[in-house]
Design a protein around this motif. Structure first.
Motif, mmCIF file in Angstrom:
data_model
loop_
_atom_site.group_PDB
_atom_site.id
_atom_site.type_symbol
_atom_site.label_atom_id
_atom_site.label_comp_id
_atom_site.label_asym_id
_atom_site.label_seq_id
_atom_site.Cartn_x
_atom_site.Cartn_y
_atom_site.Cartn_z
ATOM 1 N N SER A 1 22.165 27.245 55.906
ATOM 2 C CA SER A 1 22.964 27.152 54.691
ATOM 3 C C SER A 1 24.138 26.197 54.813
ATOM 4 N N ASN B 1 14.819 26.744 52.389
ATOM 5 C CA ASN B 1 15.709 27.785 51.889
ATOM 6 C C ASN B 1 16.013 28.857 52.930
ATOM 7 N N ASP C 1 20.881 30.389 48.546
ATOM 8 C CA ASP C 1 21.459 31.678 48.148
ATOM 9 C C ASP C 1 21.903 32.468 49.378
ATOM 10 N N TYR C 2 22.953 33.252 49.196
ATOM 11 C CA TYR C 2 23.439 34.091 50.288
ATOM 12 C C TYR C 2 22.373 35.111 50.657
ATOM 13 N N ASP D 1 22.714 40.331 48.083
ATOM 14 C CA ASP D 1 23.339 40.412 46.764
ATOM 15 C C ASP D 1 24.804 40.821 46.930
#
Length: 400
Positions: free
Chosen positions: A243, A238, A326-327, A330
């Motif tokens: 990514s 992760n 996930d980026y 937020d």
């Protein structure tokens, strides 16, 4: 190599580049102003560089560079290769050249304070090209799932026993909420107004390159053949940097036994284990000495290595189909009003936020609500402009 780790006393400056099989006599000393030399001559035909600085204390924020030195390398055939200072503490050879097999090379440095330094004669120890870079799924002893990148080198050269590695890794960044439009204030006084403009740049896809910052070594002395299959990098499943698409340029240096010992010892001293460990730094003797006095010692190792490199690419979806990461931040939307207040002085929350530059326009808000009263959705800049994390200029080596 640029690997500076702040530890106790002067070792902070030395930990920019080195490491070492057998124990080296490490002497404890108090802080003194020592010359620090970073010098690695390879068999690459190019202009080579040598870095000179001074030792510095832990509480010093920047290294002290050594300027106005006379730097040269002389080989066993009496060929002299001179270096000129191109920026503070950085010396570049005046001509392109390379280390030749079987030749020996000696480094000579004259500093502006009148001291003279020289290395022992050094030469290339062995040659071994990188054959392949491989990637595979793996789980660590701590049960962390990820990908291990291995470098494979096979050779019949019995002298290719000691290896040091560096790498440059480059990864693609995709801003999840990039828009080709931006909101520009037209009137900052009531009645407030904004307009759309088309951006004259793209900030959806960017690239970030970072270099390895630790000493990476392996040896083949205990193997039947001098074949290397060595994990140079482990990437957690992760990890944001994988990514989308990831590339690694692996750089392989074949070291002498003495250089290997030096780097290995330096690595042991540079491991961060807290302020009160028993692993205290001290003076690590290298192959460079002060010719005028034994009191003014020098830190560093003049290294001659054969060099090989290879680049490797992979996509995250190739390794983990139907999964995603996930980026890194937020990306909560906000929709501030263009005009707020019922009586003067009226204000514009939207224009105030635009002017601060922390948020960018993303899209029209089709259904304004109490929680999102404005006509336009804004997102944090990091989510709409990839240049916050990297460069929007694609590297020349990049292959999609």
């Amino acid at each position: 190599m640029s690997f500076r780790i702040k530890t106790y006393i002067y070792i902070s400056a030395l930990l920019t580049f080195f490491s070492c099989i057998e124990p080296i006599d490490i002497k404890e000393i108090n802080y003194e102003n020592y010359l620090v030399v970073e010098a690695n001559l390879t068999d690459q035909l190019k202009k080579h560089t040598i870095k000179l600085s001074r030792s510095f204390m832990l509480n010093d924020s920047v290294p002290k560079y050594e300027s106005n030195a006379n730097v040269r390398i002389i080989d066993n055939n009496e060929n002299t290769y001179t270096f000129s200072e191109v920026e503070e503490g950085l010396y570049e050879s005046d001509d392109i050249f390379k280390a030749e097999l079987d030749n020996t090379y000696t480094l000579h440095i004259n500093t502006s304070d009148g001291n003279e330094y020289s290395s022992t004669p050094e030469k290339i120890s062995g040659i071994n090209e990188i054959d392949d870079i491989t990637i595979g799924k793996s789980i660590t002893a701590e049960n962390i799932e990820g990908l291990k990148i291995n470098v494979i080198s096979n050779t019949e050269d019995v002298n290719s026993l000691y290896y040091r590695y560096e790498y440059d890794e480059t990864y693609k960044i995709v801003a999840p909420y990039w828009s080709q439009f931006e909101l520009v204030p037209v009137s900052r006084e009531f009645p407030f107004s904004v307009t759309f403009e088309v951006k004259d740049y793209q900030a959806k896809e960017c690239y970030k390159t970072q270099k390895s910052n630790t000493i990476i070594q392996t040896e083949t002395t205990g193997l039947d053949k001098n074949n290397v299959n060595f994990t140079i990098r482990f990437l957690e499943k992760n990890d944001f940097i994988i990514s989308h698409r990831y590339s690694i340029l692996v750089k392989q240096y074949i070291q002498s036994a003495n250089a290997y010992r030096y780097f290995k010892t330096l690595k042991k001293l540079s491991v961060s284990q807290g302020a009160f460990t028993q692993n205290q730094p001290g003076f690590i003797p290298g192959n460079i000495t002060n010719n005028k006095t034994s009191d003014n010692r020098v830190l560093g190792f003049f290294e001659i290595t054969s060099y090989s490199e290879k680049r490797f690419f992979f996509n995250y979806l190739d390794m983990y189909p139907n999964e995603s990461i996930d980026y890194i931040s937020d990306c909560d939307f906000i929709a501030p009003q263009l005009t707020a207040g019922l009586a003067p002085p009226l204000v514009s929350p939207l224009i105030n936020i635009i002017d601060k530059g922390d948020y960018l326009y993303y899209k029209i808000n089709p259904e304004p609500s109490e929680s999102a009263p404005g006509l336009y959705y804004l997102v944090p800049k990091i989510c709409g402009d990839c240049r916050v994390l990297g460069s929007n200029i694609k590297p020349s080596f990049w292959i999609d």
